[in-house]
Design a protein around this motif. Structure first.
Motif, PDB file in Angstrom:
ATOM      1  N   LEU A  36      -9.722   8.989  -3.858  1.00 56.37           N
ATOM      2  CA  LEU A  36     -10.935   8.821  -2.346  1.00 56.37           C
ATOM      3  C   LEU A  36     -11.431   9.760  -2.880  1.00 56.37           C
ATOM      4  CD1 LEU A  36      -8.935   6.629  -0.767  1.00 56.37           C
ATOM      5  CD2 LEU A  36     -10.197   5.657  -1.728  1.00 56.37           C
ATOM      6  N   GLN A  37     -12.771  10.521  -2.158  1.00 59.15           N
ATOM      7  CA  GLN A  37     -13.427  10.792  -1.330  1.00 59.15           C
ATOM      8  C   GLN A  37     -12.797  11.561  -0.697  1.00 59.15           C
ATOM      9  OE1 GLN A  37     -17.534   9.968  -0.951  1.00 59.15           O
ATOM     10  NE2 GLN A  37     -18.005   9.551  -3.396  1.00 59.15           N
ATOM     11  N   VAL A  38     -13.538  12.440   0.233  1.00 61.63           N
ATOM     12  CA  VAL A  38     -12.914  13.601   1.307  1.00 61.63           C
ATOM     13  C   VAL A  38     -13.202  12.713   2.101  1.00 61.63           C
ATOM     14  CG1 VAL A  38     -12.626  15.926   2.732  1.00 61.63           C
ATOM     15  CG2 VAL A  38     -12.374  15.591   0.991  1.00 61.63           C
ATOM     16  N   TYR A  49      -2.311  13.224   0.742  1.00 65.31           N
ATOM     17  CA  TYR A  49      -3.091  12.931  -0.500  1.00 65.31           C
ATOM     18  C   TYR A  49      -4.475  12.051  -0.550  1.00 65.31           C
ATOM     19  CZ  TYR A  49       2.319  12.008  -1.111  1.00 65.31           C
ATOM     20  OH  TYR A  49       3.598  12.625  -1.605  1.00 65.31           O
ATOM     21  N   SER A  50      -5.061  12.628  -1.773  1.00 62.20           N
ATOM     22  CA  SER A  50      -6.102  12.048  -2.563  1.00 62.20           C
ATOM     23  C   SER A  50      -6.461  10.894  -2.829  1.00 62.20           C
ATOM     24  CB  SER A  50      -7.042  13.595  -2.781  1.00 62.20           C
ATOM     25  OG  SER A  50      -6.928  13.616  -4.474  1.00 62.20           O
ATOM     26  N   LEU A  97       1.001  -1.112   0.295  1.00 63.12           N
ATOM     27  CA  LEU A  97      -0.182   0.039   0.110  1.00 63.12           C
ATOM     28  C   LEU A  97       0.866   1.292  -0.076  1.00 63.12           C
ATOM     29  CD1 LEU A  97      -2.761  -1.183   2.458  1.00 63.12           C
ATOM     30  CD2 LEU A  97      -2.840  -1.596   0.231  1.00 63.12           C
ATOM     31  N   TYR A  98       0.669   2.254  -0.802  1.00 61.22           N
ATOM     32  CA  TYR A  98       0.719   3.753  -1.154  1.00 61.22           C
ATOM     33  C   TYR A  98       0.196   5.172  -0.449  1.00 61.22           C
ATOM     34  CZ  TYR A  98       5.023   2.099  -3.920  1.00 61.22           C
ATOM     35  OH  TYR A  98       6.326   1.519  -4.047  1.00 61.22           O
ATOM     36  N   ASP A  99       0.643   5.589   0.385  1.00 56.75           N
ATOM     37  CA  ASP A  99      -0.148   6.762   1.015  1.00 56.75           C
ATOM     38  C   ASP A  99       0.312   7.633  -0.501  1.00 56.75           C
ATOM     39  OD1 ASP A  99      -1.279   8.792   1.872  1.00 56.75           O
ATOM     40  OD2 ASP A  99      -0.072   9.332   3.155  1.00 56.75           O
ATOM     41  N   GLY A 100      -0.985   7.762  -1.804  1.00 56.97           N
ATOM     42  CA  GLY A 100       0.060   8.420  -2.457  1.00 56.97           C
ATOM     43  C   GLY A 100       1.061   8.345  -3.053  1.00 56.97           C
ATOM     44  N   ASP A 101       2.168   8.665  -2.916  1.00 57.39           N
ATOM     45  CA  ASP A 101       2.985   8.040  -3.777  1.00 57.39           C
ATOM     46  C   ASP A 101       4.129   7.446  -2.652  1.00 57.39           C
ATOM     47  OD1 ASP A 101       2.569   9.247  -5.899  1.00 57.39           O
ATOM     48  OD2 ASP A 101       3.362  11.259  -5.955  1.00 57.39           O
ATOM     49  N   ASP A 102       3.872   7.847  -1.121  1.00 50.33           N
ATOM     50  CA  ASP A 102       4.624   7.454  -0.458  1.00 50.33           C
ATOM     51  C   ASP A 102       4.091   6.584   0.190  1.00 50.33           C
ATOM     52  OD1 ASP A 102       5.733  10.363  -0.214  1.00 50.33           O
ATOM     53  OD2 ASP A 102       4.205  10.143   1.059  1.00 50.33           O
ATOM     54  N   LYS A 103       5.410   5.215   0.187  1.00 46.91           N
ATOM     55  CA  LYS A 103       5.644   3.744   0.962  1.00 46.91           C
ATOM     56  C   LYS A 103       4.343   4.067   2.202  1.00 46.91           C
ATOM     57  CE  LYS A 103       8.976   2.121  -1.726  1.00 46.91           C
ATOM     58  NZ  LYS A 103      10.726   1.482  -1.836  1.00 46.91           N
ATOM     59  N   THR A 104       4.615   2.731   2.516  1.00 48.88           N
ATOM     60  CA  THR A 104       3.215   2.943   4.050  1.00 48.88           C
ATOM     61  C   THR A 104       4.701   1.685   4.557  1.00 48.88           C
ATOM     62  OG1 THR A 104       1.813   1.501   3.560  1.00 48.88           O
ATOM     63  CG2 THR A 104       2.135   4.110   3.031  1.00 48.88           C
TER      64      THR A 104
END
Length: 385
Positions: A86-88, A103-104, A26-33
Protein backbone atom coordinates in the motif's frame (compact mmCIF):
# COMPACT_ATOMS: atom_id res chain seq x y z
CA UNK A 1 -3.74 -1.73 8.72
CA UNK A 2 -3.66 2.06 9.30
CA UNK A 3 -5.01 2.52 5.74
CA UNK A 4 -8.33 0.86 6.64
CA UNK A 5 -11.22 3.10 7.70
CA UNK A 6 -14.51 2.37 9.43
CA UNK A 7 -17.45 1.96 7.03
CA UNK A 8 -21.19 1.33 7.22
CA UNK A 9 -20.93 -1.65 4.82
CA UNK A 10 -23.29 -0.14 2.22
CA UNK A 11 -22.31 0.43 -1.41
CA UNK A 12 -22.48 3.93 -2.88
CA UNK A 13 -24.67 4.72 -5.89
CA UNK A 14 -21.81 4.63 -8.39
CA UNK A 15 -20.18 1.57 -6.80
CA UNK A 16 -20.70 -2.02 -8.01
CA UNK A 17 -19.97 -5.29 -6.21
CA UNK A 18 -17.49 -7.47 -8.16
CA UNK A 19 -16.92 -10.56 -5.94
CA UNK A 20 -17.09 -11.61 -2.31
CA UNK A 21 -15.50 -14.44 -0.33
CA UNK A 22 -16.20 -15.75 3.17
CA UNK A 23 -13.65 -16.90 5.74
CA UNK A 24 -10.98 -14.22 5.17
CA UNK A 25 -8.58 -13.15 7.97
CA UNK A 26 -6.71 -9.82 7.90
CA UNK A 27 -3.01 -9.44 8.76
CA UNK A 28 -1.19 -6.22 9.57
CA UNK A 29 2.01 -7.08 7.74
CA UNK A 30 3.06 -10.41 9.25
CA UNK A 31 1.01 -9.93 12.44
CA UNK A 32 -2.45 -11.37 12.98
CA UNK A 33 -5.24 -8.92 13.81
CA UNK A 34 -8.55 -9.17 15.64
CA UNK A 35 -10.29 -9.27 12.25
CA UNK A 36 -10.25 -13.04 12.26
CA UNK A 37 -13.04 -14.45 10.10
CA UNK A 38 -15.15 -12.27 7.87
CA UNK A 39 -16.51 -11.69 4.40
CA UNK A 40 -14.21 -9.82 2.02
CA UNK A 41 -15.96 -7.82 -0.70
CA UNK A 42 -14.31 -6.38 -3.81
CA UNK A 43 -16.15 -3.48 -5.45
CA UNK A 44 -15.23 -1.18 -8.31
CA UNK A 45 -13.85 1.29 -5.74
CA UNK A 46 -12.93 -0.45 -2.49
CA UNK A 47 -12.09 -3.54 -0.50
CA UNK A 48 -14.65 -4.08 2.25
CA UNK A 49 -14.19 -6.48 5.18
CA UNK A 50 -17.33 -7.35 7.15
CA UNK A 51 -17.54 -9.49 10.27
CA UNK A 52 -19.54 -12.67 9.58
CA UNK A 53 -20.94 -12.89 13.12
CA UNK A 54 -21.67 -9.22 13.87
CA UNK A 55 -22.64 -7.22 10.78
CA UNK A 56 -22.06 -3.91 12.62
CA UNK A 57 -18.25 -4.26 12.22
CA UNK A 58 -17.08 -3.19 8.75
CA UNK A 59 -13.90 -1.54 7.42
CA UNK A 60 -12.94 -0.36 3.94
CA UNK A 61 -9.80 0.27 1.89
CA UNK A 62 -9.86 2.30 -1.38
CA UNK A 63 -8.35 0.51 -4.38
CA UNK A 64 -6.25 3.53 -5.38
CA UNK A 65 -4.16 2.92 -2.23
CA UNK A 66 -2.85 -0.38 -3.67
CA UNK A 67 0.63 -0.17 -5.23
CA UNK A 68 0.91 -3.84 -6.22
CA UNK A 69 -0.07 -7.26 -4.88
CA UNK A 70 1.22 -10.84 -5.02
CA UNK A 71 0.22 -14.38 -4.12
CA UNK A 72 1.55 -16.48 -1.24
CA UNK A 73 0.96 -20.21 -1.68
CA UNK A 74 -0.60 -22.34 1.04
CA UNK A 75 1.61 -24.52 3.22
CA UNK A 76 1.20 -27.23 5.84
CA UNK A 77 -1.37 -25.83 8.27
CA UNK A 78 -1.29 -22.45 6.49
CA UNK A 79 -3.90 -21.05 4.13
CA UNK A 80 -3.15 -19.28 0.86
CA UNK A 81 -2.76 -15.50 1.07
CA UNK A 82 -2.76 -12.39 -1.10
CA UNK A 83 -0.15 -9.80 -0.04
CA UNK A 84 -1.17 -6.21 -0.83
CA UNK A 85 1.44 -3.43 -0.75
CA UNK A 86 0.00 0.00 0.00
CA UNK A 87 0.84 3.66 -0.34
CA UNK A 88 1.66 5.80 2.68
CA UNK A 89 -1.42 6.65 4.72
CA UNK A 90 -2.81 10.13 4.01
CA UNK A 91 -2.63 12.56 6.96
CA UNK A 92 -6.34 13.45 6.63
CA UNK A 93 -7.47 9.82 6.45
CA UNK A 94 -10.79 8.92 8.03
CA UNK A 95 -10.65 7.17 11.41
CA UNK A 96 -10.13 3.43 11.43
CA UNK A 97 -9.18 0.48 13.65
CA UNK A 98 -5.43 1.33 13.48
CA UNK A 99 -3.98 4.83 13.81
CA UNK A 100 -0.47 3.75 12.84
CA UNK A 101 1.39 0.67 11.61
CA UNK A 102 5.02 -0.32 11.13
CA UNK A 103 4.14 -2.22 7.95
CA UNK A 104 3.43 -0.95 4.44
CA UNK A 105 1.58 -4.10 3.43
CA UNK A 106 -1.35 -6.26 4.55
CA UNK A 107 -2.20 -9.91 4.02
CA UNK A 108 -5.55 -11.45 3.12
CA UNK A 109 -5.70 -15.05 4.39
CA UNK A 110 -8.29 -17.19 2.56
CA UNK A 111 -9.22 -19.91 5.05
CA UNK A 112 -12.12 -21.23 2.91
CA UNK A 113 -10.21 -20.99 -0.40
CA UNK A 114 -11.43 -18.94 -3.39
CA UNK A 115 -8.22 -16.87 -3.55
CA UNK A 116 -7.51 -17.68 -7.22
CA UNK A 117 -10.75 -16.15 -8.51
CA UNK A 118 -10.47 -13.21 -6.08
CA UNK A 119 -6.88 -12.52 -7.23
CA UNK A 120 -7.98 -12.53 -10.88
CA UNK A 121 -10.89 -10.15 -10.31
CA UNK A 122 -8.75 -7.81 -8.22
CA UNK A 123 -6.15 -7.65 -11.01
CA UNK A 124 -8.91 -6.78 -13.50
CA UNK A 125 -10.24 -3.95 -11.35
CA UNK A 126 -6.80 -2.43 -10.77
CA UNK A 127 -6.03 -2.53 -14.50
CA UNK A 128 -9.38 -0.98 -15.48
CA UNK A 129 -9.38 1.66 -12.68
CA UNK A 130 -13.11 2.10 -12.86
CA UNK A 131 -13.04 4.26 -9.73
CA UNK A 132 -11.45 7.03 -11.85
CA UNK A 133 -14.25 6.98 -14.43
CA UNK A 134 -17.11 6.67 -11.93
CA UNK A 135 -16.19 8.63 -8.83
CA UNK A 136 -17.95 7.98 -5.54
CA UNK A 137 -19.49 11.19 -4.13
CA UNK A 138 -17.51 12.28 -1.07
CA UNK A 139 -19.26 13.99 1.88
CA UNK A 140 -18.76 17.78 1.88
CA UNK A 141 -18.87 19.66 5.21
CA UNK A 142 -21.84 22.00 5.70
CA UNK A 143 -21.32 25.52 4.38
CA UNK A 144 -18.46 24.47 2.07
CA UNK A 145 -18.39 23.54 -1.61
CA UNK A 146 -15.79 21.76 -3.72
CA UNK A 147 -14.14 24.26 -6.10
CA UNK A 148 -13.92 23.39 -9.77
CA UNK A 149 -16.58 20.65 -9.57
CA UNK A 150 -20.09 20.95 -10.91
CA UNK A 151 -22.46 18.50 -9.29
CA UNK A 152 -24.88 16.87 -11.75
CA UNK A 153 -28.37 16.68 -10.31
CA UNK A 154 -31.85 15.87 -11.56
CA UNK A 155 -32.46 14.51 -15.06
CA UNK A 156 -29.02 15.59 -16.33
CA UNK A 157 -27.27 13.55 -13.63
CA UNK A 158 -29.43 10.49 -14.31
CA UNK A 159 -28.79 10.70 -18.08
CA UNK A 160 -25.05 11.01 -17.50
CA UNK A 161 -24.99 7.92 -15.28
CA UNK A 162 -27.04 5.95 -17.82
CA UNK A 163 -24.65 6.98 -20.61
CA UNK A 164 -21.64 5.88 -18.56
CA UNK A 165 -23.30 2.57 -17.77
CA UNK A 166 -24.11 1.97 -21.46
CA UNK A 167 -20.50 2.73 -22.37
CA UNK A 168 -19.23 0.24 -19.78
CA UNK A 169 -21.72 -2.39 -21.00
CA UNK A 170 -20.65 -1.93 -24.64
CA UNK A 171 -17.01 -2.37 -23.64
CA UNK A 172 -17.78 -5.58 -21.72
CA UNK A 173 -19.78 -6.96 -24.65
CA UNK A 174 -16.93 -6.20 -27.08
CA UNK A 175 -14.42 -7.98 -24.84
CA UNK A 176 -16.78 -10.94 -24.45
CA UNK A 177 -17.14 -11.34 -28.23
CA UNK A 178 -13.38 -11.20 -28.66
CA UNK A 179 -13.07 -14.13 -26.26
CA UNK A 180 -15.97 -15.87 -28.02
CA UNK A 181 -14.27 -15.61 -31.41
CA UNK A 182 -11.14 -17.19 -29.96
CA UNK A 183 -13.27 -19.96 -28.49
CA UNK A 184 -14.97 -20.58 -31.84
CA UNK A 185 -11.60 -20.94 -33.57
CA UNK A 186 -10.54 -23.47 -30.94
CA UNK A 187 -13.87 -25.28 -31.21
CA UNK A 188 -13.37 -25.64 -34.98
CA UNK A 189 -10.05 -27.37 -34.34
CA UNK A 190 -11.70 -29.74 -31.85
CA UNK A 191 -14.53 -30.55 -34.31
CA UNK A 192 -12.02 -31.35 -37.05
CA UNK A 193 -10.10 -33.55 -34.64
CA UNK A 194 -13.24 -35.44 -33.57
CA UNK A 195 -14.22 -36.00 -37.22
CA UNK A 196 -10.76 -37.36 -37.96
CA UNK A 197 -10.98 -39.82 -35.05
CA UNK A 198 -14.51 -40.87 -36.07
CA UNK A 199 -13.40 -41.56 -39.66
CA UNK A 200 -10.47 -43.66 -38.46
CA UNK A 201 -12.80 -45.72 -36.27
CA UNK A 202 -15.23 -46.22 -39.21
CA UNK A 203 -12.38 -47.35 -41.47
CA UNK A 204 -11.37 -50.00 -38.91
CA UNK A 205 -14.93 -51.10 -38.12
CA UNK A 206 -14.99 -54.84 -37.49
CA UNK A 207 -11.18 -55.05 -37.37
CA UNK A 208 -10.51 -53.52 -33.96
CA UNK A 209 -8.97 -56.18 -31.75
CA UNK A 210 -9.55 -56.60 -28.02
CA UNK A 211 -6.00 -55.39 -27.32
CA UNK A 212 -6.63 -52.20 -29.27
CA UNK A 213 -9.90 -51.63 -27.39
CA UNK A 214 -8.16 -52.03 -24.03
CA UNK A 215 -5.37 -49.69 -25.12
CA UNK A 216 -7.87 -47.09 -26.33
CA UNK A 217 -9.74 -47.20 -22.99
CA UNK A 218 -6.46 -46.85 -21.09
CA UNK A 219 -5.69 -43.72 -23.12
CA UNK A 220 -9.05 -42.24 -22.15
CA UNK A 221 -8.53 -43.07 -18.47
CA UNK A 222 -5.05 -41.56 -18.46
CA UNK A 223 -6.39 -38.28 -19.82
CA UNK A 224 -8.51 -37.62 -16.73
CA UNK A 225 -10.32 -34.31 -16.12
CA UNK A 226 -8.52 -31.41 -17.75
CA UNK A 227 -10.03 -28.69 -15.54
CA UNK A 228 -11.33 -30.20 -12.28
CA UNK A 229 -13.68 -28.14 -10.09
CA UNK A 230 -11.82 -27.12 -6.92
CA UNK A 231 -12.44 -24.88 -3.91
CA UNK A 232 -9.67 -22.58 -5.11
CA UNK A 233 -11.48 -21.87 -8.40
CA UNK A 234 -15.11 -21.99 -7.26
CA UNK A 235 -14.96 -20.94 -3.60
CA UNK A 236 -16.73 -22.92 -0.90
CA UNK A 237 -20.27 -23.91 0.00
CA UNK A 238 -23.27 -24.62 -2.21
CA UNK A 239 -21.87 -23.08 -5.43
CA UNK A 240 -18.80 -25.35 -5.26
CA UNK A 241 -20.92 -28.50 -4.77
CA UNK A 242 -23.30 -27.49 -7.60
CA UNK A 243 -20.46 -27.08 -10.09
CA UNK A 244 -18.87 -30.31 -8.87
CA UNK A 245 -22.17 -32.19 -9.35
CA UNK A 246 -22.37 -31.03 -12.98
CA UNK A 247 -18.81 -32.18 -13.66
CA UNK A 248 -19.47 -35.55 -12.00
CA UNK A 249 -22.47 -36.18 -14.29
CA UNK A 250 -20.33 -35.53 -17.37
CA UNK A 251 -17.58 -37.85 -16.16
CA UNK A 252 -19.72 -40.70 -14.74
CA UNK A 253 -22.37 -41.07 -17.44
CA UNK A 254 -20.43 -43.51 -19.64
CA UNK A 255 -19.05 -45.68 -16.75
CA UNK A 256 -22.55 -45.92 -15.22
CA UNK A 257 -24.04 -47.12 -18.49
CA UNK A 258 -21.33 -49.79 -18.71
CA UNK A 259 -22.17 -50.91 -15.15
CA UNK A 260 -25.88 -51.28 -15.92
CA UNK A 261 -26.94 -47.85 -14.63
CA UNK A 262 -25.71 -48.15 -11.03
CA UNK A 263 -22.36 -47.85 -9.23
CA UNK A 264 -21.41 -47.98 -5.55
CA UNK A 265 -20.33 -44.66 -4.09
CA UNK A 266 -16.96 -46.15 -3.08
CA UNK A 267 -16.28 -47.03 -6.73
CA UNK A 268 -17.39 -43.55 -7.80
CA UNK A 269 -14.96 -42.06 -5.28
CA UNK A 270 -12.01 -44.08 -6.61
CA UNK A 271 -12.89 -43.41 -10.26
CA UNK A 272 -13.34 -39.66 -9.67
CA UNK A 273 -10.07 -39.17 -7.78
CA UNK A 274 -8.17 -41.17 -10.39
CA UNK A 275 -9.49 -38.81 -13.08
CA UNK A 276 -8.78 -35.66 -11.04
CA UNK A 277 -5.09 -36.48 -10.61
CA UNK A 278 -3.53 -34.33 -7.86
CA UNK A 279 -6.78 -32.40 -7.15
CA UNK A 280 -8.17 -35.09 -4.84
CA UNK A 281 -11.77 -34.93 -3.66
CA UNK A 282 -12.83 -35.58 -0.05
CA UNK A 283 -15.58 -38.16 0.68
CA UNK A 284 -17.70 -35.43 2.30
CA UNK A 285 -17.55 -33.20 -0.80
CA UNK A 286 -18.42 -36.16 -3.04
CA UNK A 287 -21.53 -37.00 -0.98
CA UNK A 288 -22.66 -33.35 -0.86
CA UNK A 289 -22.19 -33.02 -4.63
CA UNK A 290 -24.15 -36.22 -5.31
CA UNK A 291 -27.00 -34.93 -3.14
CA UNK A 292 -27.30 -32.01 -5.59
CA UNK A 293 -28.15 -34.28 -8.56
CA UNK A 294 -31.93 -34.27 -8.12
CA UNK A 295 -32.13 -30.61 -7.01
CA UNK A 296 -30.35 -29.56 -10.23
CA UNK A 297 -32.51 -31.97 -12.28
CA UNK A 298 -29.48 -33.86 -13.55
CA UNK A 299 -29.81 -37.36 -15.12
CA UNK A 300 -28.43 -39.08 -11.97
CA UNK A 301 -29.40 -39.48 -8.34
CA UNK A 302 -27.88 -40.63 -5.07
CA UNK A 303 -29.67 -43.70 -3.70
CA UNK A 304 -29.38 -45.20 -0.22
CA UNK A 305 -30.40 -48.85 0.24
CA UNK A 306 -32.02 -50.17 3.42
CA UNK A 307 -28.64 -51.54 4.52
CA UNK A 308 -27.10 -48.06 4.30
CA UNK A 309 -25.13 -48.74 1.10
CA UNK A 310 -25.01 -45.63 -1.08
CA UNK A 311 -24.96 -45.80 -4.88
CA UNK A 312 -25.07 -43.37 -7.79
CA UNK A 313 -27.80 -44.34 -10.19
CA UNK A 314 -28.96 -43.08 -13.58
CA UNK A 315 -32.47 -41.60 -13.57
CA UNK A 316 -33.23 -43.77 -16.60
CA UNK A 317 -32.28 -46.93 -14.67
CA UNK A 318 -35.15 -49.43 -14.69
CA UNK A 319 -35.39 -51.21 -11.34
CA UNK A 320 -37.91 -53.80 -12.61
CA UNK A 321 -35.50 -54.90 -15.34
CA UNK A 322 -32.69 -55.23 -12.77
CA UNK A 323 -34.86 -57.43 -10.51
CA UNK A 324 -36.02 -59.54 -13.47
CA UNK A 325 -32.40 -60.01 -14.59
CA UNK A 326 -31.36 -61.13 -11.09
CA UNK A 327 -34.27 -63.61 -10.92
CA UNK A 328 -33.45 -65.02 -14.36
CA UNK A 329 -29.76 -65.53 -13.51
CA UNK A 330 -30.53 -67.22 -10.16
CA UNK A 331 -33.20 -69.43 -11.78
CA UNK A 332 -30.75 -70.62 -14.46
CA UNK A 333 -28.16 -71.61 -11.83
CA UNK A 334 -30.60 -72.94 -9.23
CA UNK A 335 -29.06 -70.82 -6.48
CA UNK A 336 -26.32 -68.20 -6.19
CA UNK A 337 -24.34 -66.40 -3.53
CA UNK A 338 -23.60 -62.70 -3.89
CA UNK A 339 -19.96 -63.53 -4.77
CA UNK A 340 -21.02 -65.91 -7.53
CA UNK A 341 -23.57 -63.44 -8.89
CA UNK A 342 -20.97 -60.66 -8.91
CA UNK A 343 -18.62 -62.77 -11.06
CA UNK A 344 -21.37 -63.65 -13.53
CA UNK A 345 -22.67 -60.11 -13.98
CA UNK A 346 -19.31 -58.33 -13.67
CA UNK A 347 -20.10 -55.98 -10.78
CA UNK A 348 -18.82 -55.55 -7.23
CA UNK A 349 -19.85 -58.05 -4.53
CA UNK A 350 -21.42 -55.25 -2.50
CA UNK A 351 -23.63 -54.14 -5.37
CA UNK A 352 -24.47 -57.73 -6.30
CA UNK A 353 -25.70 -58.43 -2.76
CA UNK A 354 -27.90 -55.31 -2.84
CA UNK A 355 -29.50 -56.41 -6.10
CA UNK A 356 -30.27 -59.86 -4.71
CA UNK A 357 -31.64 -58.37 -1.49
CA UNK A 358 -33.84 -56.05 -3.52
CA UNK A 359 -35.22 -58.98 -5.51
CA UNK A 360 -35.85 -60.77 -2.20
CA UNK A 361 -37.61 -57.69 -0.81
CA UNK A 362 -40.12 -57.81 -3.68
CA UNK A 363 -40.69 -61.54 -3.09
CA UNK A 364 -38.96 -62.92 -6.20
CA UNK A 365 -36.11 -64.63 -4.30
CA UNK A 366 -35.68 -66.29 -0.94
CA UNK A 367 -32.53 -66.93 1.07
CA UNK A 368 -30.69 -69.75 2.80
CA UNK A 369 -28.35 -68.30 5.41
CA UNK A 370 -26.08 -71.17 6.48
CA UNK A 371 -22.54 -71.58 7.81
CA UNK A 372 -21.32 -72.03 4.24
CA UNK A 373 -22.64 -68.74 2.84
CA UNK A 374 -25.70 -66.65 2.17
CA UNK A 375 -27.41 -68.13 -0.89
CA UNK A 376 -30.43 -66.94 -2.84
CA UNK A 377 -33.01 -69.25 -4.46
CA UNK A 378 -36.01 -68.57 -6.72
CA UNK A 379 -39.21 -68.18 -4.69
CA UNK A 380 -41.10 -71.33 -5.77
CA UNK A 381 -44.22 -70.23 -3.90
CA UNK A 382 -44.81 -67.73 -6.71
CA UNK A 383 -44.23 -70.16 -9.59
CA UNK A 384 -45.63 -73.49 -8.34
CA UNK A 385 -49.06 -74.39 -7.07
Amino acid sequence: MDRWAWANGLLDMAETLVIQQRGVRLYDGDDKTKFDSGTLLLTTHRLLWRNQKTSDCCISLPLWQIVFFEEQAAGIGKSAKIIIHLQVAAPNKESGPYQSSKYSFIKLSFREHGQIEFYRRLAEELSQKRWERISVPQPVPAGRSQPGRVKAVGIVGIERKLAEKRKETDKNISEAFEDLSKLMNKAKEMVDLSKSIANKIKEKQGDISEDETIRFKSYLLSMGIADPVTRETHGSGTHYHMQLAKQLVTMLHAPLEEQGGMMALTEVYCLTNRARGMELLSPEDLVNACKMFEALKLPMRLRVFDSGVMVVQLQSHNEDEMIASALETVSERGFLSSEEYAKLVGISVLLAKERLLLAEKFGHLCRDDSVESLRFYPNLFLTQD
